[in-house]
Design a protein around this motif. Structure first.
Motif, mmCIF file in Angstrom:
data_model
loop_
_atom_site.group_PDB
_atom_site.id
_atom_site.type_symbol
_atom_site.label_atom_id
_atom_site.label_comp_id
_atom_site.label_asym_id
_atom_site.label_seq_id
_atom_site.Cartn_x
_atom_site.Cartn_y
_atom_site.Cartn_z
ATOM 1 N N THR A 1 88.720 27.115 -11.231
ATOM 2 C CA THR A 1 87.813 26.664 -11.506
ATOM 3 C C THR A 1 87.022 25.604 -10.789
ATOM 4 O O THR A 1 85.726 25.495 -10.508
ATOM 5 N N LYS A 2 87.937 24.895 -10.101
ATOM 6 C CA LYS A 2 87.310 23.802 -9.197
ATOM 7 C C LYS A 2 86.798 24.484 -7.984
ATOM 8 O O LYS A 2 85.701 24.104 -7.324
ATOM 9 N N TRP A 3 87.329 25.713 -7.467
ATOM 10 C CA TRP A 3 86.740 26.322 -6.435
ATOM 11 C C TRP A 3 85.071 26.860 -6.809
ATOM 12 O O TRP A 3 84.393 26.790 -6.084
ATOM 13 N N LEU A 4 85.202 27.376 -8.272
ATOM 14 C CA LEU A 4 83.975 27.955 -8.435
ATOM 15 C C LEU A 4 82.754 26.827 -8.671
ATOM 16 O O LEU A 4 81.757 27.177 -8.459
ATOM 17 N N LYS A 5 83.140 25.659 -8.655
ATOM 18 C CA LYS A 5 82.307 24.506 -8.922
ATOM 19 C C LYS A 5 82.019 23.992 -7.703
ATOM 20 O O LYS A 5 81.201 23.003 -7.361
ATOM 21 N N SER A 6 82.537 24.438 -6.347
ATOM 22 C CA SER A 6 82.345 23.798 -5.044
ATOM 23 C C SER A 6 80.759 24.392 -4.557
ATOM 24 O O SER A 6 80.316 25.206 -4.946
ATOM 25 N N PRO A 7 80.500 23.298 -3.592
ATOM 26 C CA PRO A 7 78.886 23.633 -3.241
ATOM 27 C C PRO A 7 78.677 24.813 -2.159
ATOM 28 O O PRO A 7 77.711 25.614 -2.634
ATOM 29 N N PRO A 8 79.849 25.599 -1.691
ATOM 30 C CA PRO A 8 79.803 26.728 -0.936
ATOM 31 C C PRO A 8 79.406 27.849 -2.095
ATOM 32 O O PRO A 8 78.709 28.804 -1.827
ATOM 33 N N VAL A 9 80.031 27.985 -3.135
ATOM 34 C CA VAL A 9 80.085 28.756 -4.104
ATOM 35 C C VAL A 9 78.726 28.807 -4.956
ATOM 36 O O VAL A 9 77.861 29.763 -4.980
ATOM 37 N N GLY A 10 78.395 27.390 -5.022
ATOM 38 C CA GLY A 10 76.757 27.238 -5.669
ATOM 39 C C GLY A 10 75.805 27.789 -4.688
ATOM 40 O O GLY A 10 74.682 28.151 -5.416
ATOM 41 N N LEU A 11 75.884 27.573 -3.427
ATOM 42 C CA LEU A 11 74.971 28.168 -2.499
ATOM 43 C C LEU A 11 75.004 29.557 -2.572
ATOM 44 O O LEU A 11 73.660 30.354 -2.572
ATOM 45 N N ILE A 12 75.980 30.197 -2.400
ATOM 46 C CA ILE A 12 75.862 31.942 -2.356
ATOM 47 C C ILE A 12 75.558 32.472 -3.826
ATOM 48 O O ILE A 12 75.049 33.620 -3.876
ATOM 49 N N THR A 13 75.681 31.566 -4.853
ATOM 50 C CA THR A 13 75.285 32.237 -6.215
ATOM 51 C C THR A 13 73.867 31.658 -6.541
ATOM 52 O O THR A 13 73.632 31.931 -7.729
ATOM 53 N N ASN A 14 73.276 30.995 -5.552
ATOM 54 C CA ASN A 14 71.842 30.707 -5.949
ATOM 55 C C ASN A 14 71.055 31.931 -5.971
ATOM 56 O O ASN A 14 71.235 32.717 -4.980
ATOM 57 N N PRO A 15 70.256 32.149 -6.923
ATOM 58 C CA PRO A 15 69.363 33.299 -6.899
ATOM 59 C C PRO A 15 68.618 33.719 -5.445
ATOM 60 O O PRO A 15 68.409 34.770 -5.139
#
Length: 261
Positions: free
Chosen positions: A115-129
């Motif tokens: 969950t911590k990894w899923l909240k990380s900025p890199p994951v947020g970047l690649i899952t941005n539409p």
């Protein structure tokens, strides 16, 4: 586009094995996770299992077997495989909610780290539409309007890399638009809808471009049939994503009825 016997034999085996193994492993681990979670939690929905099985089977069919072998020399078969691998399989696998199942199956400490990894900025970047759309649709424009399409039939590692990208970009694009699994970097429904409509338009523009401008080495009749398959097949999958997105949007915006006990 047509290779000699030795080259063909090499290409028939190794790329298909390399590209198939990950999907076979996903199917195996998913079923193990279902069995494990059913021992301690509420039964995992059967329809999610069906989605996962259908998605992985379609992905495997697109990279191994007769369709994959024919795609080396037939643009129509290639485009059918593209629709399976880059659009339909990602949608079905996303609907199977694999991340939710993983979080239910892992031990508490492991689930927290994930969950911590899923909240990380890199994951947020690649899952941005916007990012996901650029990787997905932009990657297709790069593939079909440059020499990459020809090169991937000559360089084995490039062939494997491009097919891996097609699936991963398609999956990221799908999960960036419809939230089946937990998403910690959420984007508004309006923004997701705008990205989806623009992406659909650019996908269709590319299909029309290929109808009149085939990639190097592709006969005009194959290009036209393949482009039509890309256009109408893509619309079918996009329509399913639009329906799911609108359904979620409607449910989120529906007024909640107050309970007066």
């Amino acid at each position: 586009m047509h290779h000699d016997g030795q080259h063909s034999a090499e290409w028939v085996i190794l790329p298909q094995v390399l590209l198939s193994i990950p999907f076979v492993l996903v199917l195996i681990f998913y079923m193990i996770a279902v069995f494990k979670t059913n021992q301690t939690h509420r039964q995992w929905p059967v329809h999610r299992i069906i989605f996962l099985c259908a998605g992985t089977v379609l992905a495997i069919l697109s990279v191994a077997g007769p369709l994959a072998e024919r795609s080396y020399t037939d643009f129509r078969a290639h485009m059918a495989g593209h629709l399976f691998l880059g659009m339909l399989a990602p949608l079905l696998i996303a609907l199977a909610a694999p991340m939710t199942l993983m979080l239910r199956t892992l031990h508490t400490g492991q689930a927290r780290r994930l969950t911590k990894w899923l909240k990380s900025p890199p994951v947020g970047l690649i899952t941005n539409p916007v990012t996901a759309a650029f990787l997905n649709i932009g990657g297709l424009w790069l593939l079909y309007t440059t020499s990459l399409y020809s090169l991937m039939h000559e360089i084995m590692w490039l062939h494997v890399l491009i097919h891996a990208h097609i699936f991963l970009a398609g999956y990221l694009f799908t999960v960036s638009l419809i939230y089946i699994d937990p998403i910690h970097h959420r984007v508004s429904y309006l923004n997701r809808a705008i990205v989806l409509v623009l992406s659909l338009a650019w996908h269709n523009i590319l299909a029309k471009y290929l109808y009149a401008n085939p990639p190097n080495g592709v006969p005009m009749d194959e290009a036209q049939t393949g482009a039509m398959l890309m256009y109408y097949g893509g619309d079918f999958v996009d329509a399913a994503i639009i329906f799911i997105l609108c359904l979620h949007w409607y449910r989120a915006a529906r007024p909640r009825v107050a309970f007066n006990g």
